[in-house]
Design a protein around this motif. Structure first.
Motif, short mmCIF file in Angstrom:
data_model
loop_
_atom_site.label_atom_id
_atom_site.label_comp_id
_atom_site.label_asym_id
_atom_site.label_seq_id
_atom_site.Cartn_x
_atom_site.Cartn_y
_atom_site.Cartn_z
N LYS A 73 0.81 -1.21 0.00
CA LYS A 73 0.00 0.00 0.00
C LYS A 73 0.85 1.26 0.00
O LYS A 73 0.37 2.33 -0.39
N ASP A 74 2.11 1.14 0.46
CA ASP A 74 3.00 2.31 0.45
C ASP A 74 3.43 2.69 -0.96
O ASP A 74 3.83 3.84 -1.20
N GLN A 77 -0.87 2.36 -5.81
CA GLN A 77 -2.22 2.92 -5.70
C GLN A 77 -3.03 2.47 -6.91
O GLN A 77 -2.62 2.68 -8.05
N TRP A 78 -4.16 1.86 -6.65
CA TRP A 78 -4.97 1.31 -7.72
C TRP A 78 -5.40 2.40 -8.71
O TRP A 78 -5.78 3.50 -8.32
N ASN A 79 -5.26 2.09 -9.99
CA ASN A 79 -5.68 3.01 -11.04
C ASN A 79 -7.15 2.75 -11.37
O ASN A 79 -7.49 1.80 -12.09
N TRP A 80 -8.02 3.59 -10.84
CA TRP A 80 -9.46 3.36 -11.00
C TRP A 80 -9.92 3.53 -12.44
O TRP A 80 -11.02 3.08 -12.82
N TYR A 93 -1.81 0.32 -11.80
CA TYR A 93 -1.52 1.20 -10.66
C TYR A 93 -1.00 2.56 -11.15
O TYR A 93 -0.51 2.69 -12.27
N THR A 94 -1.10 3.57 -10.27
CA THR A 94 -0.54 4.89 -10.55
C THR A 94 0.74 5.07 -9.73
O THR A 94 1.05 4.27 -8.86
N HIS A 95 1.42 6.17 -10.00
CA HIS A 95 2.70 6.44 -9.33
C HIS A 95 2.57 7.26 -8.05
O HIS A 95 3.58 7.53 -7.40
N GLU A 96 1.39 7.69 -7.70
CA GLU A 96 1.25 8.69 -6.64
C GLU A 96 1.87 8.25 -5.31
O GLU A 96 2.60 9.01 -4.67
N ARG A 97 1.55 7.05 -4.87
CA ARG A 97 2.09 6.59 -3.58
C ARG A 97 3.59 6.34 -3.67
O ARG A 97 4.32 6.57 -2.71
N HIS A 100 5.34 9.68 -3.36
CA HIS A 100 5.34 10.13 -1.96
C HIS A 100 6.37 9.36 -1.15
O HIS A 100 7.11 9.95 -0.35
#
Length: 382
Positions: A73-74, A77-80, A93-97, A100
């Motif tokens: 989870k770190d 992040q699921w790409n909705w 998935y996306t790169h956001e997490r 961070h």
């Protein structure tokens, strides 16, 4: 670990492997303990994350702590959009997490801030060629290098759309050669044996297929470059299967990798065992000889073993060595006596004692009550 002025450059190559990237931490620990110099680091995929940490100067212990607290989870992040666009979505998935996580845990933000030169590889999605990043935004380069097709979306960086560097080289040998490396030291994160359980599900099948293709490319690269550079590539075949996104076994992988790496690396970089006299001289090199000789004359060093060793000593310097060994077993009150009789400060005396204890123990020499022994024989007196 940087040699600073070595003409024979060693390059550390770090590859991909998802959660098995923890293996590279144990490898890093073994390299440090064996004092194997690293002049530059080349990383791809998860190896880009570890490479950036190592090039930043992060200690293996801190890197291990980081790995042991990571969860999927770190980073993922699921790409909705996949629910709305289906096959037209760029990734699961996306790169956001991940972005961070990198910004929170890497001490360096740019390549120029690193202590050791780092080269991160990616694959140009339009040309299909390997690209090497060595300057600019560090997190953006890592995200590009780690963008496994279908898992993460391509990253726009330095004028290119970039995907996972492993596509063009799971162990990127050529960039290391181009940077002048004469020896390449690498650790695979995967073992080339058939999987015990066939992958199931779209994601697992995609990742497994990707890994098979990368291994074939790696074997071709080894044949191509083996005459140009010395390659030391370790292959950890542990009896443990870890899912690509399962970070719960990081501590186990780190320890297994460390034990394996140290044993294997010693075949290429044999440890030179110093003579007992050399060990003692190393211990005492920072202690003024006048203090050693003063200590040798103090009445409170009265243990018979010490006195017998003193009689065997052939020089005042050897007597000083023996006296310092005795110093290890002195308590605070006796150390204060030593201070009153000539030493300048108590902290220096304690530091001397602690240094002697640590270094002798490292070389298998145990000292008790003034007697220093290794393999049943007195050390330092021949």
């Amino acid at each position: 670990m940087n040699t600073g002025g070595s003409t024979e450059k060693n390059a550390l190559l770090l590859c991909g492997g998802g959660s098995r990237g923890a293996i590279e931490v144990g490898f890093y620990r073994a390299l440090g303990e064996l004092k194997i110099p690293i002049d530059l680091v080349v990383g791809t995929s998860v190896g880009a994350i570890n490479g950036a940490a190592i090039a930043s100067g992060i200690d293996w212990k801190d890197l291990a702590k980081l790995w042991c607290r990571i969860t999927a989870k770190d980073l993922f992040q699921w790409n909705w959009q996949i629910f709305f666009k289906g096959a037209k979505a760029n990734s699961f998935y996306t790169h956001e997490r991940l972005r961070h996580f990198l910004n929170q845990n890497l001490p360096a933000r740019h390549f120029e801030d690193l202590k050791i030169p780092l080269f991160i590889t990616g694959t140009d999605l339009e040309t299909g060629r390997m690209v090497v990043f060595k300057e600019g935004d560090l997190s953006q380069a890592i995200m590009a290098s780690i963008s496994i097709p279908g898992v993460f979306p391509p990253v726009r960086y330095q004028g290119r759309w970039v995907i996972d560097g492993g596509v063009t080289g799971i162990l990127p040998i050529k960039p290391a050669i181009d940077c002048g490396a004469k020896t390449i030291i690498a650790m695979r994160c995967e073992c080339r044996v058939p999987s015990k359980h066939p992958p199931s599900g779209l994601r697992d099948i995609l990742i497994r297929s990707f890994a098979i293709a990368l291994e074939a490319k790696h074997e071709t690269d080894l044949l191509l470059y083996e005459s140009k550079v010395k390659v030391i590539a370790l292959e950890p075949c542990f009896d443990v299967e870890v899912d690509f996104l399962d970070f719960s076994r990081s501590a186990e992988l780190i320890e297994m990798s460390y034990q394996f790496s140290k044993k294997e690396l010693e075949k290429f970089f044999p440890v030179k065992k110093p003579s007992q006299e050399g060990v003692l001289q190393y211990c005492f090199c920072e202690i003024p000889e006048s203090e050693l000789l003063l200590l040798a004359k103090q009445k409170f060093i009265q243990g018979r073993p010490t006195e017998e060793l003193m009689k065997k000593a052939r020089s005042e310097k050897e007597k000083g060595y023996i006296a310092t060994i005795a110093l290890m077993d002195l308590g605070e009150e006796d150390l204060k006596k030593f201070i009153r009789r000539g030493a300048k400060d108590i902290s220096h005396a304690f530091a001397c004692r602690d240094r002697v204890v640590a270094v002798l123990k490292e070389h298998g020499i145990e000292c008790r009550r003034g007697v220093c022994q290794t393999e049943g024989k007195d050390a330092g007196i021949r």
